[in-house]
Design a protein around this motif. Sequence first.
Motif, PDB file in Angstrom:
ATOM      1  N   VAL A   5      13.662 -44.633  27.659  1.00 57.61           N
ATOM      2  CA  VAL A   5      12.507 -45.014  26.663  1.00 57.61           C
ATOM      3  C   VAL A   5      13.251 -45.621  25.458  1.00 57.61           C
ATOM      4  O   VAL A   5      12.315 -46.433  24.960  1.00 57.61           O
ATOM      5  N   TYR A   6      14.437 -45.368  25.276  1.00 49.95           N
ATOM      6  CA  TYR A   6      14.970 -46.100  24.009  1.00 49.95           C
ATOM      7  C   TYR A   6      15.233 -47.412  24.210  1.00 49.95           C
ATOM      8  O   TYR A   6      15.538 -48.337  23.332  1.00 49.95           O
ATOM      9  N   HIS A  15      12.611 -49.071  24.495  1.00 50.10           N
ATOM     10  CA  HIS A  15      11.310 -49.795  24.174  1.00 50.10           C
ATOM     11  C   HIS A  15      11.153 -49.776  22.644  1.00 50.10           C
ATOM     12  O   HIS A  15      11.689 -48.712  22.134  1.00 50.10           O
ATOM     13  N   PRO A  16      10.643 -50.613  21.831  1.00 53.20           N
ATOM     14  CA  PRO A  16      10.614 -50.548  20.419  1.00 53.20           C
ATOM     15  C   PRO A  16       9.826 -49.432  19.763  1.00 53.20           C
ATOM     16  O   PRO A  16      10.067 -48.859  18.646  1.00 53.20           O
ATOM     17  N   THR A  17       8.922 -48.866  20.755  1.00 55.56           N
ATOM     18  CA  THR A  17       8.151 -47.473  20.103  1.00 55.56           C
ATOM     19  C   THR A  17       8.983 -46.426  20.017  1.00 55.56           C
ATOM     20  O   THR A  17       8.426 -45.422  19.272  1.00 55.56           O
ATOM     21  N   PHE A  18      10.230 -46.370  20.469  1.00 57.10           N
ATOM     22  CA  PHE A  18      11.072 -45.412  20.403  1.00 57.10           C
ATOM     23  C   PHE A  18      11.353 -44.949  19.071  1.00 57.10           C
ATOM     24  O   PHE A  18      11.880 -43.785  18.844  1.00 57.10           O
ATOM     25  N   TYR A  19      11.668 -45.904  18.253  1.00 57.43           N
ATOM     26  CA  TYR A  19      12.464 -45.823  16.896  1.00 57.43           C
ATOM     27  C   TYR A  19      11.379 -45.425  15.828  1.00 57.43           C
ATOM     28  O   TYR A  19      10.241 -45.890  15.903  1.00 57.43           O
ATOM     29  N   LYS A  20      11.974 -44.517  15.053  1.00 59.38           N
ATOM     30  CA  LYS A  20      11.080 -44.169  13.906  1.00 59.38           C
ATOM     31  C   LYS A  20      11.310 -45.212  12.867  1.00 59.38           C
ATOM     32  O   LYS A  20      12.747 -45.130  12.483  1.00 59.38           O
TER      33      LYS A  20
END
Lengths: 304, 95
Positions: B79-80, B82-87
């Motif tokens: 999943v990392y 994809h950009p949505t993985f990061y806070k």
Amino acid sequence: MNEAIFQKKIDAEQKIEPKDWMPDGYRKHLIRQISQHAHSEIIGMQPEGNWISRAPSLRAKMILLAKVQDEAGHGLYLYSACETLGISREELNEQLHQGKAKYSSIFNYPTLTWADMGAIGWLVDGAAIVNQVSLQKTSYGPYSRGMVKICKEESFHQRQGYEIMAEMAKGTSEQKEMAQDALNRFWWPSIMMFGPNDSDSPRTGNAMKWKIKRKTNDELRQDFINKTVSQAELIGLKIPDPDLKWNEERGSYDFGEMDWDEFWSVVEGNGPCNEQRLNHHIKAHKNGAWVREAAKAYSQKHNN
Amino acid sequence: MSKDTSTVWEVFIQSKNGLAHKHFGNVHAEDKEMALQNARDLYTRRNEGSCIWVVKSEYIVSSVPEDEDSFFDPSNDKVYRHPTFYKMPDGSKHI
């Protein structure tokens, strides 16, 4: 096991692709249906080709040429789709020539007057469109994609036919009579293009379960009739069916009995033009043999 | 191959300058020039293209449906990627 996975995919509206497992019956049904569809496009070039040299204006002639060329293209899209099921173009042609594969019976009727170009475009292509629009959602990927392409191109065909009918219907009394006569001759064969009634159509069950067909013969026929009646009224022509009337309750037109004896007789080869259509195709194929051989020899020589 | 069997070519068309070529279908032809001409006649009767590629179908290598799950699996559990993985910190913009 395989069959369960296959049906699950179909039920989930996923497409089946050439390399996917499929039941033999599914493959056979598709080969029969797609090849019949392809042959219809190709044989259908003949009744219209008959009028290219006698089109009443340069505009009409150019349009008819483009339309017949489109039919050839549609035949080729469909042969391509059919070949993905493991049958060769050569085998498909052979089946047609031997009478093992059929094409739509509508093309076994002669095109006697220019108005017949109108009737064919309006009614025959119109009926084909109703069928093809529903087949865009067929479960076999290559067939579905072919249908999408064909539908995009086909609507000009129906409009050119309706334009011819509309022009003739508002022309001289002879022209109007000619248009009405074409409608009289092509109406019943057109609505029989959808095939036998559902109650007499043994293959419908599997075809619906496998989502090869998305609507039954009778549903498609009713759609077509509902669309077409007001088009006839608008240009002042009369559909030759005394039983045709709006049924408020069903929200559809009721219509008369079709002559299925005639339908089956034409399917079995006794229509006015069956022999002529097939012989012409065989002759053209044979006469083109030297071109195919020369092309092959050339490519072998140049090894490309 | 019997002498009657013709060669199948896959057709890819660039519909507009600047776009990628997309698979359109196939044609039968004996050599590359004929394949291009047949593709033009069959697939670009209405301004559909600015460039055509043809390639013999036999040269296409395809993954197989049976291996689909294992073959494409890695992209799903990473999943990392994809950009949505990061806070992102509250209030950060343009990122």
